[in-house]
Write an enzyme that holds these catalytic residues in place. Structure first.
Site, PDB file in Angstrom:
ATOM      1  N   ASP A  83      -4.232  -0.926  -5.468  1.00  0.00           N
ATOM      2  CA  ASP A  83      -3.698  -2.283  -5.354  1.00  0.00           C
ATOM      3  C   ASP A  83      -2.627  -2.335  -4.277  1.00  0.00           C
ATOM      4  O   ASP A  83      -2.072  -1.308  -3.877  1.00  0.00           O
ATOM      5  CB  ASP A  83      -3.130  -2.761  -6.693  1.00  0.00           C
ATOM      6  CG  ASP A  83      -1.866  -2.023  -7.107  1.00  0.00           C
ATOM      7  OD1 ASP A  83      -1.874  -0.769  -7.057  1.00  0.00           O
ATOM      8  OD2 ASP A  83      -0.876  -2.671  -7.495  1.00  0.00           O
ATOM      9  N   GLU A 178      -0.435  -0.338  -9.684  1.00  0.00           N
ATOM     10  CA  GLU A 178       0.791   0.458  -9.556  1.00  0.00           C
ATOM     11  C   GLU A 178       1.943  -0.388  -9.054  1.00  0.00           C
ATOM     12  O   GLU A 178       3.099  -0.197  -9.470  1.00  0.00           O
ATOM     13  CB  GLU A 178       0.542   1.643  -8.609  1.00  0.00           C
ATOM     14  CG  GLU A 178       1.686   2.661  -8.547  1.00  0.00           C
ATOM     15  CD  GLU A 178       2.720   2.383  -7.474  1.00  0.00           C
ATOM     16  OE1 GLU A 178       3.711   3.129  -7.399  1.00  0.00           O
ATOM     17  OE2 GLU A 178       2.559   1.412  -6.691  1.00  0.00           O
TER      18      GLU A 178
END
Length: 414
Positions: A83, A178
């Site tokens: 991400d 994350e």
């Protein structure tokens, strides 16, 4: 040799896929578009010859490179997240490749006069003569942490094609979310099955980190009373003024823009308010656990004091711990840091051992039983339009992964 052309092609294929995460979402992954890269990565791992490739219902990806030695070697892992930060848009990334960087200003976007300048970003001086990948000035790049993923996949591909490099069993893991603090929340450490791992999620070439912030988030809610301003005397309570008192009562110089190294901070990163209610969102950071607890106490005590001052509950606070300093879990197994340090030296890199002024999946994974230092991925200026990565740094990170695998096998050979 690691192919420069393949590194560039692979990295660009990742960053053009929008994987921005969303802290307001309750799903995992937090955005559906993260599946686009997750599925691509699972297919790519199978294509290069990895074993036991899996992708679960939350988009966590795992795969195995089997040992090619006869003796017992601990299973090690390499982990990165796919991400990108919601701090700046990751949609429609158009990377620019700057060959043989001349050390001068880089025009990212002429029409908007967006310049990546070494006068401001001094680290650029380190990379004169190298190949840089930058943004076009309108998005982030995504080197955090697609550079790490590129390096791990490239290293596994290289080890598969070069069986003369001896190694034990290697596990790789790629995680969602994350950037919003959830990357390790649903990571199955038992399924991963490694004795230790490394996150490839650092910045400058040479970084090796096994200390990070202790971290918490705080939400402060201030209640006011709205009445007609023409008749407000003695009746109106403006929540924004009380919020201002709270903000001004915290140490002014203990904020991100005034701290460095091991210094902690209070960071007001969002505020929304009107007369009736104001909400402040803070993050609290400190490397020292006692100082971390003291910072939380300062905010809680300030809340009590303001309520006493106004004679009723005008303000409330909710503090939630996010992650802790991995140093406590890594120091008992410092040989895993020593192996990474030696690997860097053997591929011609001077290790820069420093504390992370942030956190990685590794900090949470270390507390889940998987000690997990952090290694450079090569990028700079994460989370914004000025993000860039030197291709040569990604190549060196790939070499470090291969060398860690080789040194670990040698260390445990009788």
């Amino acid at each position: 040799m690691i192919s420069k052309e393949n590194i560039i092609k692979r990295f660009v294929s990742y960053v053009v896929i929008d994987t921005e995460s969303d802290s307001n979402s309750k799903t995992t992954p937090s955005t559906k578009k993260q599946w686009d890269l997750a599925n691509k990565l699972a297919d790519e791992l199978k294509a290069i010859g990895m074993h036991d490739v899996s992708i679960d219902e939350n988009a966590y990806i795992m795969a195995t490179l089997p040992s090619n030695v006869a003796h017992d070697v601990p299973t090690i892992g390499f982990i990165s997240h796919f991400d990108t930060s919601p701090d700046f848009t990751g949609a429609n990334v158009r990377p620019q490749i700057i060959d043989n960087y001349n050390g001068k200003d880089i025009v990212l976007n002429a029409s908007e006069n967006i310049i990546l300048s070494p006068d401001y970003f001094e680290d650029l001086h380190l990379y004169k003569g190298q190949t840089l990948i930058t943004t076009d000035g309108t998005t982030l790049l995504g080197a955090d942490d697609k550079a790490g993923i590129c390096e791990i996949v490239s290293a596994m591909e290289y080890l598969i094609k070069h069986p003369e490099i001896k190694h034990g069993t290697i596990r790789v893991g790629f995680t969602p979310d994350e950037e919003i603090g959830r990357g390790a929340h649903k990571f199955d450490v038992d399924k991963f099955g490694a004795e230790w791992a490394y996150t490839m999620d650092g910045s400058q070439i040479g970084e090796l980190e096994y200390e990070n912030f202790n971290a918490a988030g705080a939400v402060v809610k201030v209640k006011g009373k709205i009445v007609h301003p023409g008749y407000a005397k003695g009746k109106m309570i403006n929540s924004m003024y009380i919020a201002q008192e709270f903000i001004n009562s915290l140490p002014r110089m203990e904020t991100p823009e005034h701290t460095e190294g091991y210094q902690g901070f209070f960071h007001l990163h969002n505020m929304k308010g009107n007369v009736e209610e104001t909400v402040l969102e803070y993050i609290i950071r400190d490397h020292d656990r006692k100082h971390f607890e003291a910072r939380k106490a300062v905010m809680e005590n300030l809340t009590v004091e303001l309520n006493e001052q106004y004679g009723r509950e005008v303000i409330s606070i909710e503090i939630n711990d996010q992650y802790y300093n991995m140093k406590e879990k890594v120091e008992p197994v410092m040989h895993i840091v020593d192996i990474a340090e030696e690997a860097m030296k053997q591929v011609g890199i001077t290790p820069i051992i420093k504390a992370i002024r942030g956190g990685t999946d590794g900090s949470q994974l270390s507390y889940k039983g998987l000690p997990c230092p952090n290694i450079f991925a090569g990028g700079h200026n994460f989370h914004g339009r000025y993000e860039y990565v030197p291709v040569e740094s990604m190549i060196k990170a790939t070499e470090v992964i291969c060398k860690i695998a080789e040194l670990t096998a040698k260390k445990y050979k009788v």
